[in-house]
Design a protein around this motif. Structure first.
Motif, PDB file in Angstrom:
ATOM      1  N   PHE A  45     -61.219  61.310 -76.531  1.00 11.76           N
ATOM      2  CA  PHE A  45     -60.070  61.284 -77.093  1.00 11.76           C
ATOM      3  C   PHE A  45     -59.033  61.942 -76.229  1.00 11.76           C
ATOM      4  CE2 PHE A  45     -57.006  63.164 -80.244  1.00 11.76           C
ATOM      5  CZ  PHE A  45     -56.205  61.920 -80.337  1.00 11.76           C
ATOM      6  N   SER A  48     -58.366  60.043 -73.069  1.00 10.55           N
ATOM      7  CA  SER A  48     -57.492  58.845 -73.241  1.00 10.55           C
ATOM      8  C   SER A  48     -56.027  59.383 -73.457  1.00 10.55           C
ATOM      9  CB  SER A  48     -58.198  58.016 -74.406  1.00 10.55           C
ATOM     10  OG  SER A  48     -57.838  58.822 -75.723  1.00 10.55           O
ATOM     11  N   ILE A  49     -55.934  60.478 -74.165  1.00 14.52           N
ATOM     12  CA  ILE A  49     -54.585  61.016 -74.179  1.00 14.52           C
ATOM     13  C   ILE A  49     -53.923  61.232 -72.854  1.00 14.52           C
ATOM     14  CG2 ILE A  49     -53.288  62.836 -75.034  1.00 14.52           C
ATOM     15  CD1 ILE A  49     -53.642  61.655 -77.547  1.00 14.52           C
ATOM     16  N   LEU A  52     -52.993  58.421 -71.205  1.00 13.60           N
ATOM     17  CA  LEU A  52     -51.880  57.818 -71.582  1.00 13.60           C
ATOM     18  C   LEU A  52     -50.456  58.363 -71.098  1.00 13.60           C
ATOM     19  CD1 LEU A  52     -50.532  55.804 -73.767  1.00 13.60           C
ATOM     20  CD2 LEU A  52     -50.645  57.489 -75.329  1.00 13.60           C
ATOM     21  N   VAL A  87     -56.719  55.033 -76.690  1.00 11.41           N
ATOM     22  CA  VAL A  87     -56.323  56.308 -77.466  1.00 11.41           C
ATOM     23  C   VAL A  87     -56.612  55.773 -79.006  1.00 11.41           C
ATOM     24  CG1 VAL A  87     -54.494  57.633 -78.583  1.00 11.41           C
ATOM     25  CG2 VAL A  87     -54.555  57.055 -76.210  1.00 11.41           C
ATOM     26  N   SER A  90     -60.501  55.689 -79.043  1.00 12.73           N
ATOM     27  CA  SER A  90     -61.291  57.080 -78.950  1.00 12.73           C
ATOM     28  C   SER A  90     -60.977  57.968 -80.180  1.00 12.73           C
ATOM     29  CB  SER A  90     -61.233  57.641 -77.763  1.00 12.73           C
ATOM     30  OG  SER A  90     -59.863  57.850 -77.601  1.00 12.73           O
ATOM     31  N   PHE A  91     -59.594  57.930 -80.918  1.00 13.02           N
ATOM     32  CA  PHE A  91     -59.537  58.528 -81.668  1.00 13.02           C
ATOM     33  C   PHE A  91     -60.449  58.403 -83.037  1.00 13.02           C
ATOM     34  CE2 PHE A  91     -56.676  59.189 -85.631  1.00 13.02           C
ATOM     35  CZ  PHE A  91     -56.886  60.729 -85.655  1.00 13.02           C
TER      36      PHE A  91
END
Lengths: 508, 141, 530, 192
Positions: A45, A48-49, A52, A87, A90-91
């Motif tokens: 996560f 991925s953040i 992003l 995101v 994965s979140f």
């Protein structure tokens, strides 16, 4: 610095490595698989953040695996769209892992737990792989990873129906994958490349080619099967109903979303929208199909008595919304569609988590069993109410945001006749959700011989009087999702910003 | 007429592939036996492999292995893809077979129709059991 | 003499000259000069909405201690009323208070804007909430109702949502709070949890939620699509779009959807929920189905007519008169149905359906007096009808009688209650010196201004029908003998119930003699238009 | 000529495998099908693929299937005439035929624009793959281009492939290993 540059590959490789480690260490300690899964998904996560943020800063990231430049090597290409989906996936994966511990202990044989977490990680890896990769054949490979893991996850379910559901899913999933493989073959034959960005460049010159047309048709059918678009949804209800709660949760919240992502990527990222408009009416076909999905999915949901099956059918309806928004092919509707990927993941995730909590506490899967549950499990039921209202598209919940965008998008596309479809979907959702909410808070007096069956024990307990809430380790993540349902319903600025950029990118 | 013959002459590989695919697909959908379905899907997938390999062939080409005398090589990329796909296909078959074994253990049949019938029975039984439980409990109460 | 001078379009409220007494009585507030629509930014509106929600938390926390729990309700109602009154001078200065809360989506804000119309409604509702709080406490304790905590919580949420509707600055905020009212009052209607209550509540929900999603939401989509905004404006928001070639058919469809969507206004054929909702406890019927819920429906209709479409546009499309005829139909037919009801609350419910149409009727005339009358009718009917429901509740709490045929001679047992009942029913019929006269007067003026003289007959017939279904009750109560076996002993409800109903009955009187505050507000609304 | 013969045989094999009711024979014929397919692959110069197909496709698949068959039933259920004429059975047949014919027709339609078989100027042979043929020897030092691409250019596909095997392995273990029942099976008493 080096580490940062390697992030795109790490998000795939790290969970893969730990998926292998989990069954090895699972023998040492029963809790360890869960700890690893939660930590690693959290790590994903974070990655991925940061991806992003990087994408928002610098634009598209292109990572060359093994250092071979595309189109010769495999490329991981991250832009607004897949960074966003990454995101979300994965979140949700992280939240579900957090939630899973107690539910898995209850619903899955203790000796299978480490294997479960291993497959779970592989499943997530497969999904993230589909999202991150910029190579069309690589999508196929990751699709198969996630599908195989999915078959395994469903088959873990306790009842024997789970096996049949898993088998049905396997057959249809394999047909879908083979269709996609055929599509890849045709498109490779026409262009000589497998890289998505390269395809996008080379295809416009070949739009007249029948091969390209057939390729699109096969991609569409294959992916529709994978994401359970209405007439091809046969595998979904059984799979969601009989899988363990955690599995239904992760599959409902992520798997179909990734399918939708793949569809968006291929229809708009590879083929571009001009193709649809000028060469085949695929957009029109999909508009009809997705409208049918909205109505039929929601209507079938009303007819169900099993809670999980009802949610499964409602998923079919909601997928209809996402596809409808996408194929309207204007910026507003597309934004709505992309944001609905997040919104539906949040609300359906929350709903399936609620079901998990109920099953954990009472073993009830029947809708009628929820009678008077409001007193017994107030927090769980509050989450159900919030997520349910969101399904109905009530303002201040995420459901409204996406519906608003899709409806306005439909009007902008000059298709005002879709408004009744969207509205009917909402109303039907109101029927199946509100029915339950009423049953939760305003229990009907039952005739005496229909006394409520509750816990496994012989003790007859009255729902009305007893407070018996699910453990906090399950309740926490569930409530977190509900809070997000409201938060993003009130202030959707951040996801909207990204969704809008993604929409613009897809439609240019 | 000449066109048709030319078409068949130049593309007969693909046409045969498509025919094989359809045999496989038909069996997968129409067969009611679980193992037969797996057989069908195998035929379907293997014929897709042939499609790729046929695509890779170049007239007068040689196998894509470095060779002094060769002038033209076949296209190696589809071969690579199919190597991957074969493994994927076998893995899927393995999982499907494992599922079938378990289904047979539970239902003692591998025919879809009788499985469905048994599932219906299951549902009826669970409803009956539920009612019985309710009645028991109301008696207790 | 009050003069409202508006640039470009100067006119007077004509009836004032026709009826000199009004001039003396009503010119206490002397509003002169131009309406400077100055905007003041303030967070008070937010607190008005927020206070009842705080009370919800407190009620929940103290759910085991009834006295403390109820004191929060009372405290909240008083605080809220105070807050609203504190905004009054600003509004009377001709200013507008704005308060933006949050932007949900680009173009969709939750935003409050308090103008004369909004504060008019808020003032009415919040004042009556104070009285209802007291009355409710008396009622639920006398009848020993179950789930009292839930009851008070839902009440607080409902009133908060009503304030939200009153204050909203755009259609989105309105819609949001409009739905919130539906959800929170559902629990109140289903409160008794009996099969009848459940089925009544189901009808309630199906009508209110169904129409608001199916029609109101579609109308909002279409409006936003056509105009790009949902903000209320005094000129209406469709003018630009119309200039750019928006077709009239489209506008007519949107207007139809809006009107069909506001089924809380109980216009036929969307009225069926209201009589069914009478399964609720009486304070709920009193407050929600005479003041908060139905009036917010009406309020939204008024907003749509005045601030979304605008008078000019509706005049050009000739939609006003169509709406007026629809309202007339509802008025007559529901009055006829009311005549046939024996259940007291059912009769009151049908009477409400009829009276609500007066408001729509007035505003649909699209003339200054019509609008003034219709706005005045909101408050006047609220006072009258809440009194009637309070009385019905008091009768039920004491004697458990629900049917009109059982009320013979009840005036001797419960004189205060029945006097209040008589006053309120006379007010609703429109007999001076009671408030109802004022609104009917203005409505009649409005009809004349609109030049639609034939419809005046509707007003007259409807008033006669009103008399037909109210007078017999009063007659029975005071002039018929008590049924055998009952003594004429005084047996009033507890003071906590009687005092509120006495106050509201007095209110109907006061509204005739000193209506200046409300009347000025109503006239400001009219003056602000165009 | 031999190519055409092989194709004819393989079509015959496919039809036989599908129509035979004895599943063991069907599996054997499927093995033959795979094996002939491998032969065709060799004819088409895809030696690596032919090896894999012969060993993995024809070998492992057959073994797995026979193993599965040994634990289930050898013969497919023979439907009686009346059962075959039931509306539901007929419907299924017609539906599948419909799907298959449509799919086949679409595929054939696609072939109309295809480059001819063995066309060296086909886009598939022109765009990406020339580099593999021309450069891979220098870039990777492997003589076999297929191996070079597999291990190097598209190495991550191979990683994915390995993961697929791993996933399937875990799934099979999960399904087939006999796990002890939980001691405290809370579900035992619940029926729902």
């Amino acid at each position: 610095m080096k580490f940062i540059q390697e992030l795109p590959v790490l998000i795939i490789v790290i969970p893969l490595i730990f998926a292998v480690i989990i069954p090895l260490v699972g023998r040492l300690n029963r809790l360890l698989p869960w700890i690893i899964a939660s930590t690693i998904t959290f790590f994903c996560f974070l990655i991925s953040i940061s991806l992003l943020i990087t994408v928002l800063d610098t634009g598209r990231i292109s990572y060359w695996l093994g250092g071979w430049e595309p189109p010769w090597g495999i490329e991981y290409a991250i832009d607004y769209l897949n960074a966003f989906v990454l995101v979300v996936v994965s979140f949700i994966a992280f939240i579900v892992s957090l939630y899973s511990r107690r539910s898995v202990e209850l619903e899955i044989n203790k000796n299978k737990i480490s294997a479960f977490y291993c497959i779970y990680m592989l499943f997530i890896t497969g999904l993230m792989g589909i999202v991150i990769t910029g190579d069309i054949f690589n999508i196929y490979v990751f699709l198969e990873i996630s599908s195989l893991a999915g078959y395994g996850l469903i088959a873990i379910g306790r009842k024997r129906e789970a096996l049949v559901a898993s088998y049905n899913y396997l057959i249809l999933g394999t047909i879908a994958a083979t269709f996609i493989l055929i599509g890849i073959g045709y498109i490779y034959m026409a262009t000589g490349t497998l890289n998505i960005a390269d395809l996008q460049e080379r295809l416009p010159a070949l739009f007249h080619s029948k091969m390209v047309l057939v390729a699109l048709a096969f991609f569409t059918v294959g992916l529709s099967l994978k994401l359970a678009l209405f007439p091809l949804h046969a595998w979904l209800p059984g799979a969601y109903t009989h899988a363990p709660s955690v599995v239904s949760c992760i599959m409902a919240a992520t798997a179909t979303k990734v399918g939708v992502y793949a569809m968006l990527r291929i229809i708009f990222g590879v083929f571009r929208i001009e193709f649809d408009i000028h060469f085949i009416p695929i957009a029109n076909i999909l508009i009809v199909v997705s409208s049918m999905a909205i109505i039929a999915g929601s209507a079938l949901a009303i007819a169900q008595t099993n809670l999980k099956r009802m949610l499964a059918y409602s998923s079919i309806g909601q997928i209809g919304y996402i596809v409808l928004g996408a194929v309207l092919a204007n910026q507003i509707a597309m934004t709505g569609s992309i944001i609905h990927i997040l919104n539906h993941a949040l609300m359906k995730g929350a709903l399936f988590m609620v079901v998990g909590c109920i099953i954990y506490k009472t073993g009830i899967e029947d809708i009628s069993g929820l009678r008077g549950m409001g007193k017994k499990m107030p927090f769980t039921m509050a989450v159900f109410t919030v997520a349910g209202l969101s399904m109905m598209g009530v303002p201040l919940t995420v459901g409204f945001v996406s519906k608003w965008y899709i409806a306005i998008g439909a009007l902008n596309a000059g298709m005002g006749y879709l408004i009744p479809v969207i509205i009917t979907g909402s109303l039907l959702a109101a029927v199946y959700v509100w029915r339950i909410i009423v049953n939760i808070y305003f229990p009907e007096e039952l005739p005496k011989h229909e006394l409520q069956y509750t816990d496994g024990g012989a003790e007859i307990t009255d729902h009305k009087s007893q407070y018996s809430e699910a453990p906090w380790s399950m309740l926490g993540p569930t409530i977190a999702l509900a809070v997000l349902c409201i938060y993003f319903g009130i202030s959707a600025t951040a996801p909207l910003y990204i969704a809008e950029k993604a929409a613009v990118m897809l439609l240019q | 007429m000449i066109d048709v013959i030319h078409f068949i002459q130049t593309k007969f590989y693909y046409l045969v592939v498509i025919f094989l695919m359809m045999i496989g697909l038909y069996t997968t959908i129409a067969s009611r036996n679980l193992i037969k379905k797996v057989i069908g899907i195998n035929i379907f997938q293997i014929s897709v492999f042939l499609f790729y390999i046929a695509m890779a062939k170049v007239k007068h080409g040689t196998a894509p292995i470095l060779w002094d005398k060769a002038v033209i090589y076949d296209n190696p990329l589809p071969h690579v893809l199919i190597l991957t796909a074969i493994v994927v296909s076998v893995s899927t078959t393995a999982v499907a077979l494992a599922l079938i074994i378990n289904i047979y253990k539970e239902y003692e049949t591998i025919e879809e129709d009788s499985i469905l019938a048994k599932q219906e029975l299951d549902e009826e039984e669970s409803i009956l059991a539920k009612q019985k439980l309710d009645i028991d409990r109301s008696n207790m109460a | 003499m009050i003069e409202y001078r508006i640039p470009n379009n100067e006119y007077r409220i004509s009836n004032i000259e026709l009826f000199p007494l009004f001039d003396v009585l009503y010119s206490s507030f002397n509003f002169k000069g131009q309406l400077a629509l100055e905007t003041v930014y303030s967070s008070i509106p937010f607190f008005v909405i927020f206070v009842p929600l705080c009370a919800v938390a407190l009620i929940l926390i103290f759910s085991n201690r009834p006295n403390l729990r109820e004191s929060w309700t009372i405290l909240a109602s008083l605080t809220k009323f105070g807050l609203i009154v504190s905004m009054l001078p600003t509004i009377l200065d001709g200013k507008v208070i704005e308060c933006a809360i949050v932007t949900v989506l680009p173009g969709l804000d939750i935003k409050f804007k308090i103008d004369a119309l909004g504060i008019f409604f808020a003032l009415t509702a919040s004042f009556l909430w104070i009285l209802t709080s007291f009355y409710s406490i008396g009622y639920v304790r006398t009848l020993n109702e179950h789930a009292q905590t839930r009851y008070f919580i839902c009440f607080a949420v409902a009133i908060s949502a009503t304030m939200g509707v009153a204050f909203s600055a755009n259609m989105f905020t309105t819609y949001l709070f409009y739905e919130m009212i539906t959800f929170s009052t559902y629990a109140l209607v289903a409160h008794k949890e009996t099969p009848e209550a459940r089925s009544g509540a189901k009808v309630y929900f199906v009508f209110l939620f169904g129409t608001s999603v199916a029609f109101l939401l579609s109308a909002i989509f279409l409006t936003y699509y056509a105009t790009g905004t949902l903000d209320f404006s005094n000129q209406g928001i469709f003018n630009d779009a119309r200039g750019k070639g928006l077709s009239d058919i489209f506008l007519i469809v949107v207007f139809g959807l809006f009107i069909a969507g506001t089924s809380k206004a109980a216009m036929m054929p969307f009225h069926a929920w209201l009589p069914r909702a009478m399964v609720a406890p009486t304070p709920v019927s009193a407050f929600l189905h005479a003041v908060a819920v139905v009036k917010s429906g009406i309020f939204v209709v008024v907003k749509i007519v005045l601030h979304l479409f605008g008078i000019n546009l509706l005049n050009e499309l000739r939609l006003g008169i169509v709406l007026a005829y629809c309202a007339s139909f509802t008025m007559i037919v529901s009055s006829l149905i009311a005549l046939r009801q024996d259940n007291l609350k059912a009769r009151l419910a049908y009477s409400t359906v009829a009276q609500l149409s007066y408001v729509i009727f007035g505003v649909a005339l699209l003339t200054p007096s019509g609008i003034t009358g219709s706005i005045m009718h909101i408050v006047i009917h609220a006072f009258g009808k809440i009194t009637l429901f309070f009385c019905a509740g008091a009768i039920y709490a004491v004697t458990h009688k629900t049917k009109i045929s059982e009320l013979d001679g009840i005036g001797r047992k419960m004189p205060f209650t029945m006097i209040a009942f008589s006053l309120a029913s006379l007010s609703i019929i429109g007999i001076p010196p009671l408030g109802g006269f004022i609104s009917k007067w203005y409505l009649a003026m409005g009809v004349i201004e609109a030049g639609e003289i034939p419809i005046i007959a509707v007003l007259i017939i409807s008033s006669i029908l009103n008399a037909c279904y109210f007078i017999p009750i009063v007659y029975k109560a005071f002039f018929k003998e008590l049924p055998p076996g009952e003594t004429a002993e005084r047996n009033e409800a507890p003071a906590i119930m009687v005092v509120p109903l006495a106050l509201t009955a007095t209110g109907t009187l006061l509204l005739f003699f000193v209506p200046s505050l409300f009347l000025d507000l109503a006239k400001m609304v009219v003056a602000n238009l165009n | 000529m031999i190519d055409i013969l092989l194709l004819l045989i393989i079509v015959a094999c496919a039809i036989a495998a599908v129509s035979i009711k004895d599943l063991l024979s069907a599996i054997m014929i499927l093995g033959v099908y795979s094996f002939i397919m491998a032969t065709i692959f060799t004819r088409l110069n895809a030696v690596d693929v032919a090896f894999t197909e012969a060993s993995v496709g024809a070998g492992i698949t057959s073994v797995l299937m026979i193993a599965a068959l040994s634990r289930t039933k050898r013969y497919e259920y023979l439907y009686t005439k009346s059962e075959r004429r039931k509306p539901s059975a007929l419907f299924l047949k017609v539906l599948s035929l419909f799907i298959v014919i449509i799919t086949g027709a679409v595929l054939v339609y696609g072939t109309l624009d295809m480059p001819e078989f063995g066309d060296p100027d086909a886009p598939a042979n022109k765009h990406v793959s020339p580099r593999y043929i021309e450069e891979s020897h220098h870039e990777t030092g492997v003589n076999n281009f297929v191996t070079a691409v597999l291990a190097s250019y598209r190495g991550y596909d191979t990683l994915g492939e390995t993961t697929v095997i791993f996933t399937a392995g875990i799934c099979v273990i999960l399904l087939l290993r006999k796990f002890k029942k939980d001691d405290d099976d809370r579900y035992a008493g619940i029926c729902y």
